[in-house]
Design a protein around this motif. Structure first.
Motif, mmCIF file in Angstrom:
data_model
loop_
_atom_site.group_PDB
_atom_site.id
_atom_site.type_symbol
_atom_site.label_atom_id
_atom_site.label_comp_id
_atom_site.label_asym_id
_atom_site.label_seq_id
_atom_site.Cartn_x
_atom_site.Cartn_y
_atom_site.Cartn_z
ATOM 1 N N VAL A 166 0.847 -1.204 0.000
ATOM 2 C CA VAL A 166 0.000 0.000 0.000
ATOM 3 C C VAL A 166 0.878 1.248 0.000
ATOM 4 C CG1 VAL A 166 -1.661 1.351 1.370
ATOM 5 C CG2 VAL A 166 -2.004 -1.113 1.046
ATOM 6 N N GLY A 167 1.913 1.261 0.820
ATOM 7 C CA GLY A 167 2.806 2.414 0.892
ATOM 8 C C GLY A 167 3.573 2.653 -0.393
ATOM 9 N N THR A 168 4.133 1.588 -0.959
ATOM 10 C CA THR A 168 4.887 1.714 -2.209
ATOM 11 C C THR A 168 3.981 2.194 -3.338
ATOM 12 O OG1 THR A 168 6.459 0.012 -1.538
ATOM 13 C CG2 THR A 168 6.302 0.477 -3.896
ATOM 14 N N ALA A 169 2.786 1.609 -3.428
ATOM 15 C CA ALA A 169 1.844 2.017 -4.473
ATOM 16 C C ALA A 169 1.488 3.493 -4.322
ATOM 17 C CB ALA A 169 0.590 1.146 -4.413
ATOM 18 N N ALA A 170 1.231 3.934 -3.105
ATOM 19 C CA ALA A 170 0.872 5.336 -2.870
ATOM 20 C C ALA A 170 2.014 6.274 -3.244
ATOM 21 C CB ALA A 170 0.462 5.540 -1.415
ATOM 22 N N GLU A 171 3.235 5.884 -2.906
ATOM 23 C CA GLU A 171 4.403 6.727 -3.216
ATOM 24 C C GLU A 171 4.601 6.922 -4.710
ATOM 25 O OE1 GLU A 171 7.766 4.962 -1.299
ATOM 26 O OE2 GLU A 171 6.843 5.163 0.686
ATOM 27 N N HIS A 172 4.137 5.987 -5.524
ATOM 28 C CA HIS A 172 4.351 6.047 -6.967
ATOM 29 C C HIS A 172 3.076 6.374 -7.736
ATOM 30 C CE1 HIS A 172 8.475 4.720 -6.635
ATOM 31 N NE2 HIS A 172 8.054 3.904 -5.687
ATOM 32 N N SER A 173 2.109 6.960 -7.048
ATOM 33 C CA SER A 173 0.809 7.268 -7.651
ATOM 34 C C SER A 173 0.358 8.652 -7.221
ATOM 35 C CB SER A 173 -0.237 6.247 -7.189
ATOM 36 O OG SER A 173 0.123 4.929 -7.512
ATOM 37 N N LEU A 174 -0.698 9.125 -7.874
ATOM 38 C CA LEU A 174 -1.417 10.294 -7.387
ATOM 39 C C LEU A 174 -2.452 9.783 -6.396
ATOM 40 C CD1 LEU A 174 -2.073 12.100 -10.783
ATOM 41 C CD2 LEU A 174 -0.232 12.534 -9.149
ATOM 42 N N ASN A 175 -2.581 10.451 -5.277
ATOM 43 C CA ASN A 175 -3.479 10.019 -4.218
ATOM 44 C C ASN A 175 -4.524 11.086 -3.972
ATOM 45 O OD1 ASN A 175 -1.909 7.534 -3.005
ATOM 46 N ND2 ASN A 175 -0.419 9.125 -3.455
ATOM 47 N N ILE A 176 -5.754 10.644 -3.808
ATOM 48 C CA ILE A 176 -6.851 11.558 -3.553
ATOM 49 C C ILE A 176 -7.564 11.054 -2.307
ATOM 50 C CG2 ILE A 176 -8.981 12.573 -4.450
ATOM 51 C CD1 ILE A 176 -6.616 10.950 -6.852
ATOM 52 N N ARG A 189 -10.221 13.831 9.690
ATOM 53 C CA ARG A 189 -10.229 12.365 9.597
ATOM 54 C C ARG A 189 -10.467 11.945 8.160
ATOM 55 N NH1 ARG A 189 -12.402 7.351 10.204
ATOM 56 N NH2 ARG A 189 -14.637 7.385 10.362
ATOM 57 N N GLN A 190 -9.621 11.036 7.656
ATOM 58 C CA GLN A 190 -9.783 10.538 6.293
ATOM 59 C C GLN A 190 -10.934 9.535 6.262
ATOM 60 O OE1 GLN A 190 -6.220 9.208 4.374
ATOM 61 N NE2 GLN A 190 -7.277 8.837 2.438
ATOM 62 N N VAL A 191 -11.827 9.701 5.253
ATOM 63 C CA VAL A 191 -12.994 8.819 5.150
ATOM 64 C C VAL A 191 -13.127 8.184 3.765
ATOM 65 C CG1 VAL A 191 -14.262 9.979 7.000
ATOM 66 C CG2 VAL A 191 -14.554 10.747 4.622
ATOM 67 N N ALA A 192 -12.226 8.511 2.847
ATOM 68 C CA ALA A 192 -12.253 7.895 1.518
ATOM 69 C C ALA A 192 -10.892 8.074 0.862
ATOM 70 C CB ALA A 192 -13.345 8.505 0.651
ATOM 71 N N TYR A 193 -10.658 7.240 -0.155
ATOM 72 C CA TYR A 193 -9.353 7.230 -0.813
ATOM 73 C C TYR A 193 -9.510 6.759 -2.248
ATOM 74 C CZ TYR A 193 -4.492 5.794 -1.764
ATOM 75 O OH TYR A 193 -3.240 5.642 -2.299
ATOM 76 N N ALA A 194 -8.676 7.278 -3.114
ATOM 77 C CA ALA A 194 -8.542 6.783 -4.482
ATOM 78 C C ALA A 194 -7.094 6.996 -4.901
ATOM 79 C CB ALA A 194 -9.481 7.514 -5.434
ATOM 80 N N ARG A 195 -6.654 6.146 -5.814
ATOM 81 C CA ARG A 195 -5.281 6.214 -6.296
ATOM 82 C C ARG A 195 -5.295 6.204 -7.813
ATOM 83 N NH1 ARG A 195 -1.234 2.313 -7.251
ATOM 84 N NH2 ARG A 195 -2.626 0.598 -6.737
ATOM 85 N N VAL A 196 -4.406 7.003 -8.417
ATOM 86 C CA VAL A 196 -4.285 7.068 -9.872
ATOM 87 C C VAL A 196 -2.846 6.750 -10.252
ATOM 88 C CG1 VAL A 196 -4.498 8.510 -11.922
ATOM 89 C CG2 VAL A 196 -6.105 8.814 -10.025
ATOM 90 N N VAL A 197 -2.690 5.699 -11.038
ATOM 91 C CA VAL A 197 -1.388 5.347 -11.605
ATOM 92 C C VAL A 197 -1.330 6.013 -12.973
ATOM 93 C CG1 VAL A 197 0.097 3.456 -12.353
ATOM 94 C CG2 VAL A 197 -1.481 3.117 -10.427
ATOM 95 N N THR A 198 -0.292 6.797 -13.230
ATOM 96 C CA THR A 198 -0.254 7.548 -14.486
ATOM 97 C C THR A 198 1.168 7.869 -14.917
ATOM 98 O OG1 THR A 198 -1.060 9.530 -15.622
ATOM 99 C CG2 THR A 198 -0.521 9.775 -13.287
ATOM 100 N N ASP A 199 1.308 8.073 -16.227
ATOM 101 C CA ASP A 199 2.574 8.566 -16.772
ATOM 102 C C ASP A 199 2.553 10.095 -16.891
ATOM 103 O OD1 ASP A 199 0.951 9.079 -18.973
ATOM 104 O OD2 ASP A 199 1.929 7.633 -20.281
#
Length: 141
Positions: free
Chosen positions: A40-50, A58-68
């Protein structure tokens, strides 16, 4: 009951509660059950996080975008805390992602969902026009 405007969207990785995101994804998200905290940490570090946050932070939702950052993006790991579902947060996340990739000039954003097509349709997502042309590779077992 909170309305969708009672929440803030943040995109800074430092704001994300990755321990909480890991808990959500590894225990309650059908596509990532058992995912390690390190992954989870590695993926977040290499992605855009929302993230979506309450007024008290308090965080209540999350999304991740993998992009070039130029031609392609993949929206994944979209999760809304069970106590905050039904308030439009998934749609708000999808809209934030659409705005983010549009600002980057990315021409194609993909996602896969088993049951939330209506959440994404309002932000311009449609079924893949030629699914037979897509291929996937998974590592050998």
């Amino acid at each position: 009951m909170r309305g969708v405007t009672d929440y803030a969207i943040r995109t800074d990785l430092a704001d994300m509660d990755l321990d909480l995101v890991h808990e959500w994804l590894s225990t309650d998200a059908y596509w990532s059950l058992g995912r390690s905290r390190a992954a989870v940490g590695t993926a977040a570090e290499h992605s855009l996080n929302i993230g979506v946050f309450t007024a008290d932070g308090r965080q209540v939702a999350y999304a991740r975008v993998v992009t070039d950052h130029a031609t392609f993006a993949w929206l994944c790991d979209v999760y809304v805390d069970r106590d905050h579902r039904g308030r439009g947060l998934g749609k708000r996340l999808a809209a934030a992602v659409a705005q983010l990739v549009d600002e980057l000039g990315v021409g194609r954003t993909l996602l896969k969902t088993r049951d939330a097509h209506e959440v994404y349709a309002g932000s311009g997502f449609v079924p893949v026009p030629d699914p037979a042309g897509w291929m996937i590779r998974t590592p050998p077992v």
